[in-house]
Design an enzyme around this catalytic site. Structure first.
Site, PDB file in Angstrom:
ATOM      1  N   ASP A   1       0.870  -1.162   0.000  1.00 40.55           N
ATOM      2  CA  ASP A   1       0.000   0.000   0.000  1.00 40.55           C
ATOM      3  C   ASP A   1       0.918   1.225   0.000  1.00 40.55           C
ATOM      4  OD1 ASP A   1      -2.051   1.727   0.247  1.00 40.55           O
ATOM      5  OD2 ASP A   1      -2.754   1.003   2.190  1.00 40.55           O
ATOM      6  N   SER A   2       0.473   2.303  -0.624  1.00 43.56           N
ATOM      7  CA  SER A   2       1.370   3.446  -0.784  1.00 43.56           C
ATOM      8  C   SER A   2       1.591   4.202   0.512  1.00 43.56           C
ATOM      9  CB  SER A   2       0.790   4.406  -1.811  1.00 43.56           C
ATOM     10  OG  SER A   2      -0.406   4.950  -1.304  1.00 43.56           O
ATOM     11  N   GLY A   3       0.698   4.041   1.464  1.00 41.33           N
ATOM     12  CA  GLY A   3       0.829   4.797   2.710  1.00 41.33           C
ATOM     13  C   GLY A   3      -0.096   5.985   2.777  1.00 41.33           C
ATOM     14  N   GLY A   4      -0.767   6.299   1.651  1.00 46.31           N
ATOM     15  CA  GLY A   4      -1.697   7.422   1.642  1.00 46.31           C
ATOM     16  C   GLY A   4      -2.680   7.335   2.799  1.00 46.31           C
TER      17      GLY A   4
ATOM     18  N   ASP B   1      -2.317   8.310  -3.034  1.00 40.75           N
ATOM     19  CA  ASP B   1      -3.608   8.966  -3.250  1.00 40.75           C
ATOM     20  C   ASP B   1      -3.992   9.770  -2.014  1.00 40.75           C
ATOM     21  OD1 ASP B   1      -3.943   6.711  -1.689  1.00 40.75           O
ATOM     22  OD2 ASP B   1      -5.968   6.324  -2.371  1.00 40.75           O
TER      23      ASP B   1
ATOM     24  N   GLY C   1     -10.989   4.552  -0.641  1.00 37.71           N
ATOM     25  CA  GLY C   1     -11.862   5.500   0.044  1.00 37.71           C
ATOM     26  C   GLY C   1     -13.173   4.908   0.513  1.00 37.71           C
TER      27      GLY C   1
ATOM     28  N   ASP D   1      -8.082  -6.884   0.996  1.00 35.26           N
ATOM     29  CA  ASP D   1      -7.252  -6.934   2.200  1.00 35.26           C
ATOM     30  C   ASP D   1      -8.079  -6.320   3.314  1.00 35.26           C
ATOM     31  OD1 ASP D   1      -6.780  -3.975   1.333  1.00 35.26           O
ATOM     32  OD2 ASP D   1      -5.975  -4.119   3.351  1.00 35.26           O
TER      33      ASP D   1
ATOM     34  N   CYS E   1     -13.510 -26.321  11.175  1.00 39.11           N
ATOM     35  CA  CYS E   1     -12.216 -25.785  10.743  1.00 39.11           C
ATOM     36  C   CYS E   1     -11.111 -26.805  11.003  1.00 39.11           C
ATOM     37  CB  CYS E   1     -11.921 -24.493  11.499  1.00 39.11           C
ATOM     38  SG  CYS E   1     -10.327 -23.757  11.122  1.00 39.11           S
TER      39      CYS E   1
ATOM     40  N   CYS F   1      -7.749 -25.886  11.022  1.00 38.54           N
ATOM     41  CA  CYS F   1      -6.490 -25.176  11.282  1.00 38.54           C
ATOM     42  C   CYS F   1      -5.763 -25.790  12.479  1.00 38.54           C
ATOM     43  CB  CYS F   1      -6.746 -23.685  11.489  1.00 38.54           C
ATOM     44  SG  CYS F   1      -7.285 -23.238  13.146  1.00 38.54           S
TER      45      CYS F   1
ATOM     46  N   CYS G   1      -7.683 -25.237  15.766  1.00 40.70           N
ATOM     47  CA  CYS G   1      -8.909 -26.027  15.976  1.00 40.70           C
ATOM     48  C   CYS G   1      -8.622 -27.527  16.101  1.00 40.70           C
ATOM     49  CB  CYS G   1      -9.905 -25.770  14.842  1.00 40.70           C
ATOM     50  SG  CYS G   1     -10.588 -24.105  14.907  1.00 40.70           S
TER      51      CYS G   1
ATOM     52  N   HIS H   1      -6.283 -19.141  13.462  1.00 38.39           N
ATOM     53  CA  HIS H   1      -7.641 -19.571  13.110  1.00 38.39           C
ATOM     54  C   HIS H   1      -8.320 -18.560  12.174  1.00 38.39           C
ATOM     55  CE1 HIS H   1     -11.694 -20.932  13.098  1.00 38.39           C
ATOM     56  NE2 HIS H   1     -12.041 -19.701  13.406  1.00 38.39           N
TER      57      HIS H   1
HETATM   58 ZN   LIG Z   1      -9.579 -23.011  13.153  1.00 40.57          ZN
END
Ligand SMILES: [Zn+2]
Length: 379
Positions: free
Chosen positions: A101-104, A155, A227, A277, A315, A317, A320, A346
């Site tokens: 990300d540009s940081g704007g 931006d 935005g 994201d 799940c 993971c 879990c 998780h």
């Molecule tokens: Zn999990």
């Protein structure tokens, strides 16, 4: 060490399939650090770390791309140091793709510390108060040094609410900065790396149209809708998306910045968004909020003190498979470091699995059913 593969060192995007009833599409982004199937969720690794998760775990989850932040990395450890070490991939030992990300957004969210000028933005570091001046050109240079697979233009992030005149001034500044970014980037263009433009214009359809049209002429490899998710009602966010996405070229990836909840993501996929994201899965994990197939679970609740079930029975993971709600609650209320790690593991799994299921659903022509199911997900 950084895993760059020169044989495939050309950025590209290909649409490989479409849902018949919605705008959802399947695609693949090719970068010098691997292929990324889309729709994709990019875990947020602001300072070069997806907080609390080691990179081998992210690789085990098959995360193909993470997001890092130019503003934070510029302030610390600084582009000179990152350059000496050979780039961000090498510094953080992450062999897969990185979007920066540009940081704007970060600069603009510290409102009292910055001043916007035509030339760029003057701001004080939130770390030590030191003064800095970033321009569209210097933000391109920094991202080039970082070695981002996908870089973003600088931006001006319009706050919400914002009147039409102010939103127009802000959008026009973003457009001029985007042009300067594109010109500067193209001077030393590394074909393995991509630069994305960012459509601004707050909640005003006419401004979004003008922003998108101006960016189309600048030859960006992809387009973000920026935005949004800045305090506007959900209905306004989706109205902007419905208006803006059809203005963008079908052959380029579309990235919705900073969104969102599982339901937001599925709805936005249905409108044709390819990339996402959001800090929600990672930040919420550290605050003890787990995303599960049955909705959100607040692990601190006393009801879980004796609960031996895994956080989410659906799940698979690492968390879990091994740990109970009772243990996760104990870790959280005791303020143990492991709490953040297990919860983040998780939640990131939940998001990445969801994206995998979305891609499968589009591929198997059952995305409509998926959409219906997610509408019932108790947000
Ligand atoms: Zn999990």
């Amino acid at each position: 060490m950084d895993g760059e593969n020169p044989a495939s060192a050309r950025f590209s995007f290909e649409v490989r399939g479409r849902d018949a009833a919605t705008g959802a599409r399947l695609g693949v982004l090719r970068t010098a650090h691997g292929e990324i199937p889309t729709p994709v969720f990019m875990p947020v690794g602001t300072a070069g770390t997806v907080k609390a998760l080691p990179h081998e775990w992210l690789e085990a989850l098959d995360a193909r791309v993470i997001l890092a932040n130019t503003y934070h990395l510029y302030l610390r450890p600084g582009p000179e140091r990152i350059s000496r070490i050979g780039g961000l991939h090498r510094l953080i030992s992450w062999p897969r793709a990185i979007l920066t990300d540009s940081g704007g957004y970060q600069i603009f969210s510290h409102r009292e510390l910055r001043r916007i000028e035509e030339e760029g933005v003057r701001f004080q570091s939130h770390l030590d108060g030191s003064s800095h001046f970033l321009t569209p050109e210097s933000v391109m240079d920094i991202q080039r040094v970082l070695g981002s697979d996908i870089a973003m233009v600088l931006d001006d992030c319009t706050p919400y609410p914002c009147g039409h005149p102010d939103a127009e001034i802000s959008m026009e500044l973003s457009t001029r900065w985007a042009r300067r970014c594109a010109v500067h980037w193209s001077r030393d263009c590394h074909e393995a790396r991509a630069l994305f433009g960012i459509v601004q214009g707050s909640t005003f359809a006419d401004l979004r149209t003008r922003s998108a049209e101006a960016l189309l002429d600048l030859g960006f490899e992809g387009f973000a809708v920026g935005g949004l998710s800045v305090g506007e009602p959900k209905s306004a966010m989706f109205e902007v998306l419905e208006h803006t996405l059809p203005l963008l070229p079908d052959t380029r990836p579309r990235y919705l910045m900073g969104v969102g909840t599982p339901r937001d993501i599925v709805r936005a996929v249905a409108l044709g968004v390819d990339m996402f994201d959001c800090v929600l899965p990672t930040r919420n994990a550290r605050n003890g909020c787990l995303f599960t197939s049955e909705g959100r679970l607040l692990i601190k609740n006393a009801a879980f003190a004796d609960d031996e079930r895994p956080p989410d029975p659906d799940c698979t993971c690492l968390t879990c498979r091994r740990y109970s709600r009772a243990y996760l609650r104990h870790l959280y209320v005791s303020g143990e470091y492991l709490s953040a790690t297990l919860n983040t593991m998780h939640n990131v799994t939940f998001y990445l699995d969801m994206m995998g299921k979305i891609r499968e659903a589009i591929a198997s022509k059952s995305f409509g059913k998926w959409l219906e199911r997610m509408e019932k997900w108790p947000e």
